[in-house]
Enzyme design. Sequence first.
Site, PDB file in Angstrom:
ATOM      1  N   TYR A 144       0.830  -1.080  -0.069  1.00 34.37           N
ATOM      2  CA  TYR A 144       0.126   0.186  -0.072  1.00 34.37           C
ATOM      3  C   TYR A 144       0.842   1.070   0.047  1.00 34.37           C
ATOM      4  CZ  TYR A 144      -2.543   4.016   1.806  1.00 34.37           C
ATOM      5  OH  TYR A 144      -3.428   4.862   2.560  1.00 34.37           O
ATOM      6  N   LYS A 148       1.572   3.766  -2.582  1.00 38.69           N
ATOM      7  CA  LYS A 148       0.738   5.367  -2.659  1.00 38.69           C
ATOM      8  C   LYS A 148       2.174   7.043  -2.482  1.00 38.69           C
ATOM      9  CE  LYS A 148      -1.875   6.931  -0.314  1.00 38.69           C
ATOM     10  NZ  LYS A 148      -3.269   7.390  -0.951  1.00 38.69           N
TER      11      LYS A 148
HETATM   12  N1  LIG Z   1      -7.477   6.653   6.908  1.00 39.77           N
HETATM   13  C1  LIG Z   1      -6.380   7.087   7.333  1.00 39.77           C
HETATM   14  O1  LIG Z   1      -5.850   6.728   8.189  1.00 39.77           O
HETATM   15  C2  LIG Z   1      -5.591   7.303   5.741  1.00 39.77           C
HETATM   16  C3  LIG Z   1      -6.210   7.157   4.828  1.00 39.77           C
HETATM   17  N2  LIG Z   1      -5.375   8.083   3.379  1.00 39.77           N
HETATM   18  C4  LIG Z   1      -5.748   8.198   2.035  1.00 39.77           C
HETATM   19  O2  LIG Z   1      -6.480   8.531   2.144  1.00 39.77           O
HETATM   20  C5  LIG Z   1      -7.225   8.691   1.985  1.00 39.77           C
HETATM   21  C6  LIG Z   1      -8.880   8.030   1.616  1.00 39.77           C
HETATM   22  O3  LIG Z   1      -8.910   6.884   2.224  1.00 39.77           O
HETATM   23  P1  LIG Z   1      -9.804   6.361   3.716  1.00 39.77           P
HETATM   24  O4  LIG Z   1     -11.150   7.015   3.553  1.00 39.77           O
HETATM   25  O5  LIG Z   1      -9.498   5.998   4.682  1.00 39.77           O
HETATM   26  O6  LIG Z   1     -10.520   4.965   2.711  1.00 39.77           O
HETATM   27  P2  LIG Z   1     -12.040   4.392   2.426  1.00 39.77           P
HETATM   28  O7  LIG Z   1     -11.747   3.238   1.875  1.00 39.77           O
HETATM   29  O8  LIG Z   1     -13.132   4.914   2.927  1.00 39.77           O
HETATM   30  O9  LIG Z   1     -12.305   5.682   0.948  1.00 39.77           O
HETATM   31  C7  LIG Z   1     -11.733   4.799  -0.816  1.00 39.77           C
HETATM   32  C8  LIG Z   1     -13.505   5.182  -1.809  1.00 39.77           C
HETATM   33  O10 LIG Z   1     -12.152   4.307  -3.052  1.00 39.77           O
HETATM   34  C9  LIG Z   1     -13.488   3.544  -3.218  1.00 39.77           C
HETATM   35  N3  LIG Z   1     -12.445   3.219  -4.453  1.00 39.77           N
HETATM   36  C10 LIG Z   1     -11.118   1.985  -4.333  1.00 39.77           C
HETATM   37  N4  LIG Z   1     -10.776   1.844  -5.389  1.00 39.77           N
HETATM   38  C11 LIG Z   1     -11.441   2.662  -6.629  1.00 39.77           C
HETATM   39  C12 LIG Z   1     -11.662   2.072  -7.318  1.00 39.77           C
HETATM   40  N5  LIG Z   1     -10.744   1.407  -8.725  1.00 39.77           N
HETATM   41  N6  LIG Z   1     -12.639   3.003  -7.808  1.00 39.77           N
HETATM   42  C13 LIG Z   1     -13.247   3.875  -7.867  1.00 39.77           C
HETATM   43  N7  LIG Z   1     -12.982   4.259  -6.564  1.00 39.77           N
HETATM   44  C14 LIG Z   1     -11.589   3.059  -5.991  1.00 39.77           C
HETATM   45  C15 LIG Z   1     -13.226   3.281  -1.660  1.00 39.77           C
HETATM   46  O11 LIG Z   1     -14.011   1.797  -2.395  1.00 39.77           O
HETATM   47  P3  LIG Z   1     -13.757   0.564  -1.884  1.00 39.77           P
HETATM   48  O12 LIG Z   1     -14.333   0.934  -0.249  1.00 39.77           O
HETATM   49  O13 LIG Z   1     -15.625  -0.415  -2.285  1.00 39.77           O
HETATM   50  O14 LIG Z   1     -12.968  -0.020  -1.908  1.00 39.77           O
HETATM   51  C16 LIG Z   1     -13.345   3.844  -1.290  1.00 39.77           C
HETATM   52  O15 LIG Z   1     -15.273   4.297  -1.481  1.00 39.77           O
HETATM   53  C17 LIG Z   1      -7.054   7.359   0.724  1.00 39.77           C
HETATM   54  O16 LIG Z   1      -5.980   7.942  -0.389  1.00 39.77           O
HETATM   55  C18 LIG Z   1      -5.930   6.520   1.373  1.00 39.77           C
HETATM   56  O17 LIG Z   1      -4.744   6.542   0.910  1.00 39.77           O
HETATM   57  C19 LIG Z   1      -3.252   8.921   4.407  1.00 39.77           C
HETATM   58  C20 LIG Z   1      -3.499   8.156   5.587  1.00 39.77           C
HETATM   59  C21 LIG Z   1      -4.482   7.887   6.304  1.00 39.77           C
END
Ligand SMILES: NC(=O)C1=CN([C@@H]2O[C@H](COP(=O)(O)OP(=O)(O)OC[C@H]3O[C@@H](n4cnc5c(N)ncnc54)[C@H](OP(=O)(O)O)[C@@H]3O)[C@@H](O)[C@H]2O)C=CC1
Length: 345
Positions: A144, A148
């Site tokens: 992951y 990133k």
């Molecule tokens: N949560 C954390 O602590 C942290 C998060 N981040 C970054 O923040 C961002 C948001 O994270 P977070 O809200 O926790 O994650 P979530 O998994 O809650 O949200 C990500 C969303 O993207 C969707 N998604 C995944 N793959 C695809 C695709 N191929 N096409 C379209 N949509 C897609 C997911 O769908 P589905 O659920 O069906 O996969 C989900 O709805 C990410 O980029 C993560 O790397 C960075 C640091 C810390």
Amino acid sequence: MTTRVRPSNKRCAVIGGSGFLGRHLVEKLLDRGYSVSVFDIRQSYELPGVAFHLGDLCDKQALLPAMKDVSLVFHCASPAPASDDRGLFERVNIQGTRIVIQACIEAGVQKLVLTSSASVVFEGTDIKNGREDLPYAKKPIDYYTETKIEQEKLVLEACDKEKGLLTVAIRPHGIFGPRDPQLVPILVDAARRGKMKFIIGDGTNLVDFTFVENVVHGHILAAERLRPDSPICGKPYHITNDEPVKFWDFMSDVLVGLGYAAPRYHLPYALVYGLALLLWLLALILRPLVSFKPTFTPMRVALAGTHHYYNCERAKQDLGYKPVVSLKDGIARTVQSYPHLRQGA
Ligand SMILES: NC(=O)C1=CN([C@@H]2O[C@H](COP(=O)(O)OP(=O)(O)OC[C@H]3O[C@@H](n4cnc5c(N)ncnc54)[C@H](OP(=O)(O)O)[C@@H]3O)[C@@H](O)[C@H]2O)C=CC1
Ligand SMILES: CC(C)=CCC[C@@H](C)[C@H]1CC[C@H]2C3=C(CC[C@]12C)[C@@]1(C)CCC(=O)C[C@@H]1CC3
């Protein structure tokens, strides 16, 4: 003759807008008078003023309608870190991000704000007050994080004033808050299975946990300050609560708030890390025969037993960032939002 509608600077798209952070971002954007298109692989809610476009971000033809007449795109979609699927991370975070950039250029989008991660510099050893100029991890802790890093490089390198696309990356750390599907649910699951009795190491390691509304605030400030003449173009920004906390104090506050006992007994870090490594190897070797997912992965043990907190002075200087919710209030609001995860519920 077709007249191209000039994108309004209050029209934006949120890729990943159905997810945890994405939905909080969408809600705040609506509050601030934006009209929002959400692009996601799934639809998890409905809100007036939000147009949903469903599809895979690796498909440019599916993405383009969501970017029509939009001047600003937030890209916060990613597969969940727990999926540990290298092929999926490479496809979505690297190839997919290339496609997002191409789609932005084709659609005439002017600003792209990426949700990156502070972990792009983390190699499993202590980071104290890390600044944005730390080098990217040479040995990232998992696939992951590896993807990133590549994703962030792609987005920052795409910043091109001549071509008219400006980019910036937000690096949050340890996002928590209502509706988070990871941190609190994983913690409660471990507690319910009797696995939260132990503190890994001496329990003094400091970590950043960031309330989701602060992360949203950082994204919106970055978007609104992203202009051809601004110093933020093509740069990454740490966004945290700016209140590093002992990892095990944070875990205890959440657990106790939900009615579970706080961890009490100490285990040596090296021992737990060694065991986690062994389990991980075993799971790898046995994968063709049986599939099991250990709770204690080396990555999780490293996150739980080392210092990893970051300096967000650059965001304060360039974005005027200041957390809007304190850690104490953030924890209280988070605990309140999970009545179904309380002890005995
Ligand atoms: N949560 C954390 O602590 C942290 C998060 N981040 C970054 O923040 C961002 C948001 O994270 P977070 O809200 O926790 O994650 P979530 O998994 O809650 O949200 C990500 C969303 O993207 C969707 N998604 C995944 N793959 C695809 C695709 N191929 N096409 C379209 N949509 C897609 C997911 O769908 P589905 O659920 O069906 O996969 C989900 O709805 C990410 O980029 C993560 O790397 C960075 C640091 C810390
Ligand atoms: C600050 C930061 C990057 C947080 C990330 C969130 C998750 C990685 C953590 C949320 C719950 C945590 C957790 C553990 C490790 C890190 C988390 C998954 C343990 C597995 C660590 C070992 C234990 O004793 C059990 C913990 C359960 C909760």
